[in-house]
Design a protein around this motif. Structure first.
Motif, PDB file in Angstrom:
ATOM      1  N   TYR A 261     -10.842   6.199  -6.801  1.00  0.00           N
ATOM      2  CA  TYR A 261     -10.040   5.585  -5.505  1.00  0.00           C
ATOM      3  C   TYR A 261     -10.493   4.309  -4.933  1.00  0.00           C
ATOM      4  O   TYR A 261      -9.895   3.140  -4.914  1.00  0.00           O
ATOM      5  CB  TYR A 261      -9.893   6.557  -4.545  1.00  0.00           C
ATOM      6  CG  TYR A 261      -9.003   5.897  -3.281  1.00  0.00           C
ATOM      7  CD1 TYR A 261      -7.371   6.091  -3.273  1.00  0.00           C
ATOM      8  CD2 TYR A 261      -9.545   5.407  -2.210  1.00  0.00           C
ATOM      9  CE1 TYR A 261      -6.931   5.376  -2.341  1.00  0.00           C
ATOM     10  CE2 TYR A 261      -8.738   4.961  -1.188  1.00  0.00           C
ATOM     11  CZ  TYR A 261      -7.566   5.134  -1.317  1.00  0.00           C
ATOM     12  OH  TYR A 261      -6.661   4.388  -0.303  1.00  0.00           O
ATOM     13  N   MET A 320      -2.840  10.073  -0.555  1.00  0.00           N
ATOM     14  CA  MET A 320      -2.865   9.585  -1.924  1.00  0.00           C
ATOM     15  C   MET A 320      -1.273   9.284  -2.544  1.00  0.00           C
ATOM     16  O   MET A 320      -1.027   8.294  -3.071  1.00  0.00           O
ATOM     17  CB  MET A 320      -3.385  10.886  -2.666  1.00  0.00           C
ATOM     18  CG  MET A 320      -4.868  10.906  -2.390  1.00  0.00           C
ATOM     19  SD  MET A 320      -5.941   9.423  -3.179  1.00  0.00           S
ATOM     20  CE  MET A 320      -7.502  10.323  -2.908  1.00  0.00           C
ATOM     21  N   THR A 323      -0.076   5.923  -1.019  1.00  0.00           N
ATOM     22  CA  THR A 323      -0.656   4.731  -1.742  1.00  0.00           C
ATOM     23  C   THR A 323      -0.134   4.419  -3.046  1.00  0.00           C
ATOM     24  O   THR A 323       0.100   3.296  -3.532  1.00  0.00           O
ATOM     25  CB  THR A 323      -2.173   4.649  -2.019  1.00  0.00           C
ATOM     26  OG1 THR A 323      -2.515   6.125  -2.694  1.00  0.00           O
ATOM     27  CG2 THR A 323      -2.870   4.964  -0.775  1.00  0.00           C
ATOM     28  N   VAL A 324       0.285   5.480  -3.807  1.00  0.00           N
ATOM     29  CA  VAL A 324       1.177   5.439  -5.079  1.00  0.00           C
ATOM     30  C   VAL A 324       2.351   4.757  -4.791  1.00  0.00           C
ATOM     31  O   VAL A 324       2.682   3.745  -5.524  1.00  0.00           O
ATOM     32  CB  VAL A 324       1.245   6.655  -5.701  1.00  0.00           C
ATOM     33  CG1 VAL A 324       1.899   6.668  -6.958  1.00  0.00           C
ATOM     34  CG2 VAL A 324      -0.160   7.282  -6.269  1.00  0.00           C
ATOM     35  N   GLN A 354      -3.784   4.934   3.833  1.00  0.00           N
ATOM     36  CA  GLN A 354      -5.222   4.840   3.740  1.00  0.00           C
ATOM     37  C   GLN A 354      -6.066   5.653   4.922  1.00  0.00           C
ATOM     38  O   GLN A 354      -7.136   6.174   5.005  1.00  0.00           O
ATOM     39  CB  GLN A 354      -5.603   3.388   3.881  1.00  0.00           C
ATOM     40  CG  GLN A 354      -7.012   2.979   3.993  1.00  0.00           C
ATOM     41  CD  GLN A 354      -7.854   3.506   2.611  1.00  0.00           C
ATOM     42  OE1 GLN A 354      -7.250   3.626   1.682  1.00  0.00           O
ATOM     43  NE2 GLN A 354      -9.209   3.512   2.931  1.00  0.00           N
ATOM     44  N   TYR A 442      -4.956   5.393  -8.411  1.00  0.00           N
ATOM     45  CA  TYR A 442      -4.650   6.217  -7.182  1.00  0.00           C
ATOM     46  C   TYR A 442      -3.780   7.450  -7.854  1.00  0.00           C
ATOM     47  O   TYR A 442      -4.175   8.588  -7.250  1.00  0.00           O
ATOM     48  CB  TYR A 442      -3.613   5.430  -6.354  1.00  0.00           C
ATOM     49  CG  TYR A 442      -4.005   4.138  -5.615  1.00  0.00           C
ATOM     50  CD1 TYR A 442      -5.558   4.175  -5.527  1.00  0.00           C
ATOM     51  CD2 TYR A 442      -3.460   3.232  -5.012  1.00  0.00           C
ATOM     52  CE1 TYR A 442      -6.036   2.926  -4.661  1.00  0.00           C
ATOM     53  CE2 TYR A 442      -3.938   2.005  -4.413  1.00  0.00           C
ATOM     54  CZ  TYR A 442      -5.196   2.254  -4.203  1.00  0.00           C
ATOM     55  OH  TYR A 442      -5.838   1.090  -3.403  1.00  0.00           O
ATOM     56  N   SER A 445      -6.659   9.617  -8.808  1.00  0.00           N
ATOM     57  CA  SER A 445      -7.234  10.281  -7.931  1.00  0.00           C
ATOM     58  C   SER A 445      -6.548  11.444  -7.271  1.00  0.00           C
ATOM     59  O   SER A 445      -7.127  12.390  -6.758  1.00  0.00           O
ATOM     60  CB  SER A 445      -7.411   9.122  -6.640  1.00  0.00           C
ATOM     61  OG  SER A 445      -8.283   8.204  -7.200  1.00  0.00           O
TER      62      SER A 445
END
Length: 475
Positions: A261, A320, A323-324, A354, A442, A445
Motif C-alpha cells: 500500500y 481500501m 482508494t481503488v 486514506q 491498492y 492490498s
C-alpha cells in the motif's frame, strides 16, 4: 460481558493530556517527512537539475537499507531499559539528527553546485541519513502503543487521535510547501526561480525541522509506558523475538499490506507534482488538491465509531475500496481531457479513504504483538512493530525507484527552467505512475486485508493476556 473482560476494557486508561502528547509523535514525523516523500524527487530534478536516472540508484540503495535497519532498531528497542521506558528515549536521542539530514536533503550549498557528482553525493548522504533516522523515531511511535494501554478500544482511540494529528500536519504543510518555497525564495532574492528556488527549499525545510523537534519532544515528555509485562522488564534475545512472529498470520498480512500500500502511495505522491504540472498544465491546482488532506481528518475522527459498529478490518476495507475507485475516477477524468470536477472528486475520495486506513495500521500491528504473545508466549514489541517501518519504507523506497525508472524509460526531461514541454511518452509515463501502478497495488492490498480476522477472537485474546500478565507479575 463478564467481570474479567470488564476489567480488561477499563484498564490502563490514558488521560487526554497524554493522548495529545502521543499524537504529537505522528504530527512531528509527518511534518517534514511527508514533504520529503512528496517533493524530494522534484527538488532533485527541477531545482538541482540532477538526471532522474541518478535518483534511481539512490532509491535502490535506500530500499536495501530499509530492508535491514528497521529490524536493528526494533532489536535496540527490545534491549533498551531506561527510566523513560523502552521506546520513548529514541524520540529524545534521534529527533535532532533526523531533522539535520532532512534539511540537508533540501539544501543546495554553493560548494556542491559545481558538478553533477557533488550534487549527487550530497543528496545521497542527506536522503539516506534521513531515511535511517526516520526509522529511529518512527518505529517507537508504533512500538510504544501496546505499552500505553492493553485496552483494544483505547488503542483504537489513541491511534485515531495520533493519525488525526499526523494527517493534520500533512494537511497544513503539504499544500503550503510550493507557495512557501516561492515566498522564501523571493525573500532571499530568488523570486525569478519561483518554486525552484534552492534558498526557498532550504528555509522551508529548516522551519519544518524546528516544528518537528518541538512536536517530538512534546511526545517524549508527555507520554508514559504503563503496560508492564515480564518480557518488557528484560532484554528479549533475537532468537526469542523471532518466535513472536512464528505462525503470526495477522502480522504477515499487515506487514505485506504496509509494503504494497505505501509503495503505491509513494509512487502516487511523487508523481502528483509532475502530473499536474506537465499532464494537466496546472501546477497550482496540484498544490490546491493537497488541501484534500484535510478531508482525512473527517474520516480519521470517525474511525472509533466505524470500528465499534463493523470492526477494524471492515472499516479499513472501506478505505481500501475507496482508494481503488478514486484511481478509476482519475482515469475517467484523463479520458475527458483532464476534467477538473472529476479530478477533485477523485482526490477527495482518495483522502477520505486514506483517513480510514492510516489510523488502523498501527492498531493492527498492536494486535499482532498480542497475537504473537498469545500464540507463542513471547512479547517483542520492538521486533514485531519494527517491521512496520521496515515494510513501509521498503515499499516507499522501491515505489520511488519504480517511478524514477518509469520516468527515465519515458524520456522525462530534467530542467531547472520554467518553460519545458515533455514528450507524449514522458506524459504517459507520468500518468502510469500517478494512476495505474497505485491502482494495482491498492487492489492487492485490499485482497490481502480480507484474510485478517483478528476481530473475531480479539476479546478472548485480550482477556487471556490480561490474566497471563497478572499471573506473571504476581509471581
Amino acid at each position: 460481558m463478564d467481570r474479567e473482560n470488564l476489567s480488561v476494557k477499563n484498564s490502563h486508561q490514558v488521560p487526554w493530556k497524554e493522548r495529545i502528547a502521543y499524537s504529537m509523535s505522528d504530527f512531528g514525523c509527518n511534518t517534514v517527512f511527508q514533504v520529503l516523500g512528496t517533493y524530494f524527487l522534484v527538488f532533485c530534478t527541477d531545482t538541482l537539475g540532477i538526471a532522474v536516472a541518478a535518483t534511481t540508484g539512490l532509491f535502490l540503495i535506500t530500499a536495501i537499507i530499509d530492508s535491514i535497519d528497521g529490524v536493528f532498531w526494533g532489536q535496540f528497542i527490545d534491549r533498551t531499559h531506561t527510566k523513560w521506558g523502552k521506546s520513548r528515549p529514541y524520540w529524545l536521542w534521534f529527533t535532532i539528527p533526523f531533522v539535520i539530514f532532512c534539511i540537508m536533503s533540501f539544501s543546495a550549498p554553493k560548494f556542491i553546485m559545481g558538478s553533477e557528482l557533488t550534487k549527487v553525493i550530497w543528496i545521497y548522504i542527506g536522503y539516506i541519513g534521513a531515511k535511517i533516522l526516520y526509522s529511529a523515531i518512527n518505529i517507537p511511535v508504533t512500538s510504544i502503543l501496546p505499552s500505553l494501554t492493553s485496552n483494544p478500544q483505547e488503542r483504537v482511540a489513541l491511534s485515531t487521535i495520533r493519525q488525526f494529528f499526523g494527517n493534520f500536519g500533512s494537511a497544513i504543510f503539504l499544500p503550503l510547501t510550493l507557495p512557501a518555497v516561492a515566498f522564501f525564495g523571493s525573500v532571499w532574492g530568488e523570486s525569478n526561480k519561483g518554486t525552484k528556488s534552492a534558498a526557498g527549499w532550504s528555509t522551508w525545510a529548516i522551519i519544518l525541522g524546528v516544528i518537528t523537534i518541538i512536536a517530538m519532544f512534546t511526545a517524549f515528555f508527555g507520554t508514559h509506558e504503563r503496560v508492564v509485562t515480564k518480557d518488557s522488564q528484560r532484554s528479549v534475545p533475537m532468537k526469542e523475538s523471532i518466535k513472536a512472529v512464528k505462525g503470526n498470520y495477522p502480522w504477515f498480512i499487515i506487514i505485506f499490506i504496509n509494503f504494497v500500500y505505501w509503495g503505491g502511495f509513494a509512487i502516487r505522491s511523487s508523481a502528483l507534482p509532475y502530473y499536474f504540472k506537465y499532464n494537466l498544465g496546472q501546477e497550482g491546482l496540484g498544490s490546491l488538491t493537497l488541501l484534500g488532506t484535510t478531508l482525512q481528518l473527517v474520516t480519521t475522527a470517525m474511525v472509533p465509531f466505524f470500528v465499534k459498529k463493523i470492526g477494524k478490518r471492515n472499516t479499513m476495507m472501506i478505505g481500501m475500496i475507496g482508494t481503488v475507485v478514486s484511481q478509476l475516477l482519475l482515469f475517467m477524468s484523463e479520458k475527458l481531457n483532464g476534467n477538473v470536477p472529476i479530478i477533485l472528486i477523485a482526490i477527495s475520495m482518495f483522502y477520505l479513504s486514506q483517513g480510514l486506513i492510516g489510523a488502523l495500521i498501527a492498531v493492527m500491528l498492536s494486535d499482532a504483538v498480542d497475537f504473537g504473545e498469545w500464540k507463542n508466549g513471547i512479547r517483542a514489541e520492538g521486533f514485531v512493530t519494527s517491521f512496520s517501518s521496515f515494510s513501509a519504507k521498503l515499499g516507499m523506497g522501491i515505489g520511488s525507484m519504480i517511478l524514477s525508472t518509469v520516468l527515465t524509460m519515458g524520456h522525462y526531461i530534467e530542467s531547472t527552467g520554467n518553460n519545458i514541454h515533455q514528450s507524449s511518452t514522458a506524459l504517459n509515463a507520468i500518468s502510469l505512475g500517478f494512476i495505474w501502478i497505485p491502482f494495482v497495488l491498492y487492489v492487492i492490498s485490499a485482497i490481502a486485508l480480507w484474510f485478517n480476522d483478528v476481530d473475531k477472537f480479539e476479546d478472548k485474546m485480550t482477556s487471556d493476556l490480561e490474566e497471563k500478565h497478572t499471573r506473571e507479575l504476581g509471581n
